[in-house]
Design a protein around this motif. Structure first.
Motif, PDB file in Angstrom:
ATOM      1  N   LYS A  48      -5.241 -21.404  -3.468  1.00  0.00           N
ATOM      2  CA  LYS A  48      -4.565 -20.848  -4.694  1.00  0.00           C
ATOM      3  C   LYS A  48      -5.451 -20.288  -5.749  1.00  0.00           C
ATOM      4  CE  LYS A  48      -1.456 -24.834  -5.028  1.00  0.00           C
ATOM      5  NZ  LYS A  48      -1.174 -25.983  -5.831  1.00  0.00           N
ATOM      6  N   HIS A  49      -6.828 -20.277  -5.320  1.00  0.00           N
ATOM      7  CA  HIS A  49      -7.823 -19.885  -6.290  1.00  0.00           C
ATOM      8  C   HIS A  49      -8.800 -18.661  -5.911  1.00  0.00           C
ATOM      9  CE1 HIS A  49      -7.196 -23.777  -7.931  1.00  0.00           C
ATOM     10  NE2 HIS A  49      -6.800 -23.064  -9.112  1.00  0.00           N
ATOM     11  N   ILE A  50      -9.168 -18.495  -4.621  1.00  0.00           N
ATOM     12  CA  ILE A  50      -9.907 -17.417  -4.203  1.00  0.00           C
ATOM     13  C   ILE A  50      -9.337 -16.288  -4.211  1.00  0.00           C
ATOM     14  CG2 ILE A  50     -11.387 -16.596  -2.243  1.00  0.00           C
ATOM     15  CD1 ILE A  50     -11.649 -19.563  -1.322  1.00  0.00           C
ATOM     16  N   PRO A  68       0.816 -19.088  -4.187  1.00  0.00           N
ATOM     17  CA  PRO A  68       0.731 -18.522  -5.680  1.00  0.00           C
ATOM     18  C   PRO A  68       0.203 -19.808  -6.451  1.00  0.00           C
ATOM     19  CG  PRO A  68       2.928 -18.231  -4.540  1.00  0.00           C
ATOM     20  CD  PRO A  68       2.145 -18.910  -3.505  1.00  0.00           C
ATOM     21  N   HIS A  69      -0.469 -19.202  -7.613  1.00  0.00           N
ATOM     22  CA  HIS A  69      -0.955 -20.428  -8.240  1.00  0.00           C
ATOM     23  C   HIS A  69      -0.097 -20.550  -9.846  1.00  0.00           C
ATOM     24  CE1 HIS A  69      -3.775 -21.889 -11.716  1.00  0.00           C
ATOM     25  NE2 HIS A  69      -4.599 -22.306 -10.482  1.00  0.00           N
ATOM     26  N   PRO A  70      -0.221 -21.677 -10.175  1.00  0.00           N
ATOM     27  CA  PRO A  70       0.980 -21.891 -11.438  1.00  0.00           C
ATOM     28  C   PRO A  70       0.363 -20.820 -12.542  1.00  0.00           C
ATOM     29  CG  PRO A  70      -0.001 -23.778 -10.820  1.00  0.00           C
ATOM     30  CD  PRO A  70      -0.871 -22.856  -9.804  1.00  0.00           C
ATOM     31  N   ASP A  74      -0.463 -24.904 -19.884  1.00  0.00           N
ATOM     32  CA  ASP A  74      -1.831 -25.797 -19.657  1.00  0.00           C
ATOM     33  C   ASP A  74      -2.287 -25.493 -18.157  1.00  0.00           C
ATOM     34  OD1 ASP A  74       0.361 -26.637 -18.103  1.00  0.00           O
ATOM     35  OD2 ASP A  74       0.133 -28.605 -18.712  1.00  0.00           O
ATOM     36  N   HIS A  75      -2.243 -24.431 -17.256  1.00  0.00           N
ATOM     37  CA  HIS A  75      -2.846 -24.197 -16.189  1.00  0.00           C
ATOM     38  C   HIS A  75      -2.656 -22.956 -15.794  1.00  0.00           C
ATOM     39  CE1 HIS A  75      -3.302 -25.639 -11.734  1.00  0.00           C
ATOM     40  NE2 HIS A  75      -4.406 -24.964 -11.966  1.00  0.00           N
ATOM     41  N   CYS A  76      -3.295 -22.199 -15.858  1.00  0.00           N
ATOM     42  CA  CYS A  76      -3.142 -20.616 -15.337  1.00  0.00           C
ATOM     43  C   CYS A  76      -4.568 -20.178 -14.912  1.00  0.00           C
ATOM     44  CB  CYS A  76      -2.128 -20.024 -16.508  1.00  0.00           C
ATOM     45  SG  CYS A  76      -3.368 -19.646 -17.864  1.00  0.00           S
ATOM     46  N   TYR A 118     -10.951 -16.815 -13.127  1.00  0.00           N
ATOM     47  CA  TYR A 118     -11.241 -18.245 -14.117  1.00  0.00           C
ATOM     48  C   TYR A 118      -9.914 -18.936 -13.921  1.00  0.00           C
ATOM     49  CZ  TYR A 118     -12.311 -21.712 -17.335  1.00  0.00           C
ATOM     50  OH  TYR A 118     -12.560 -22.745 -18.192  1.00  0.00           O
ATOM     51  N   CYS A 119      -9.503 -20.155 -13.594  1.00  0.00           N
ATOM     52  CA  CYS A 119      -8.574 -20.885 -13.655  1.00  0.00           C
ATOM     53  C   CYS A 119      -8.944 -22.018 -14.821  1.00  0.00           C
ATOM     54  CB  CYS A 119      -8.214 -21.680 -12.482  1.00  0.00           C
ATOM     55  SG  CYS A 119      -7.282 -23.097 -12.684  1.00  0.00           S
ATOM     56  N   SER A 120      -7.905 -22.061 -15.689  1.00  0.00           N
ATOM     57  CA  SER A 120      -8.050 -22.781 -16.987  1.00  0.00           C
ATOM     58  C   SER A 120      -8.238 -24.326 -16.498  1.00  0.00           C
ATOM     59  CB  SER A 120      -6.732 -22.886 -17.792  1.00  0.00           C
ATOM     60  OG  SER A 120      -5.773 -23.108 -17.243  1.00  0.00           O
ATOM     61  N   ILE A 121      -7.906 -24.951 -15.380  1.00  0.00           N
ATOM     62  CA  ILE A 121      -8.281 -26.120 -14.944  1.00  0.00           C
ATOM     63  C   ILE A 121      -9.294 -26.429 -13.872  1.00  0.00           C
ATOM     64  CG2 ILE A 121      -7.150 -28.238 -13.826  1.00  0.00           C
ATOM     65  CD1 ILE A 121      -5.928 -27.772 -16.483  1.00  0.00           C
ATOM     66  N   HIS A 122      -9.165 -25.056 -12.854  1.00  0.00           N
ATOM     67  CA  HIS A 122     -10.253 -25.543 -11.746  1.00  0.00           C
ATOM     68  C   HIS A 122     -11.502 -24.564 -11.790  1.00  0.00           C
ATOM     69  CE1 HIS A 122      -6.202 -27.090 -10.476  1.00  0.00           C
ATOM     70  NE2 HIS A 122      -6.958 -28.253 -10.157  1.00  0.00           N
ATOM     71  N   GLY A 123     -11.544 -24.091 -12.637  1.00  0.00           N
ATOM     72  CA  GLY A 123     -12.907 -23.204 -13.164  1.00  0.00           C
ATOM     73  C   GLY A 123     -13.017 -21.738 -12.577  1.00  0.00           C
TER      74      GLY A 123
END
Ligand SMILES: [Fe+2]
Length: 127
Positions: A48-50, A68-70, A74-76, A118-123
């Motif tokens: 979901k991040h790479i 798909p990433h949220p 609060d998480h994007c 950059y993901c707001s939760i997972h960096g």
């Protein structure tokens, strides 16, 4: 020495900065040293991040992951960057957006290319 293009975050207020010119000082925010964000390729939900780089008719498209990433408040995915030897291209997203970015660049002029997001939760994640 702070290396150019490195990303630092304040873990108190959430400020995020990118180094455009390296200096010898320490980056400080809210009276604390800012944290260097490591560019990850593994961890929670890499699919979901790479970022995925694709060539298009007009240039280069960066998509986020195979899954798909949220894109919620609060998480994007906050932004993606395409990094080439000719420059850094960035697109910023807001909740509800589709985190895809197409950059109209001439790929014949480019020798090196990578992407990060950059993901707001997972960096911070890189391709
Ligand atoms: Fe995430």
């Amino acid at each position: 020495m702070k290396e150019i293009k490195r990303i630092y975050r304040c873990n108190i207020c959430g400020n995020i900065v990118e180094v455009l010119h390296s200096g010898s000082g320490t980056l400080v925010c809210c009276n604390n040293e800012m944290q260097l964000l490591e560019e990850k390729t593994e961890g929670i939900g890499p699919q979901k991040h790479i970022p995925v780089i694709e060539q298009t008719e007009n240039g280069i498209k960066v998509k986020i992951g195979e899954v798909p990433h949220p894109m919620e408040e609060d998480h994007c995915i906050e932004w993606v960057e395409l990094i080439t030897d000719n420059g850094v291209y960035r697109k910023v997203f807001k909740p509800g957006d589709t985190p895809d970015a197409e950059f109209k660049i001439n790929i014949e002029d480019i020798n090196q290319i990578s992407a990060r997001e950059y993901c707001s939760i997972h960096g911070l994640w890189t391709s």
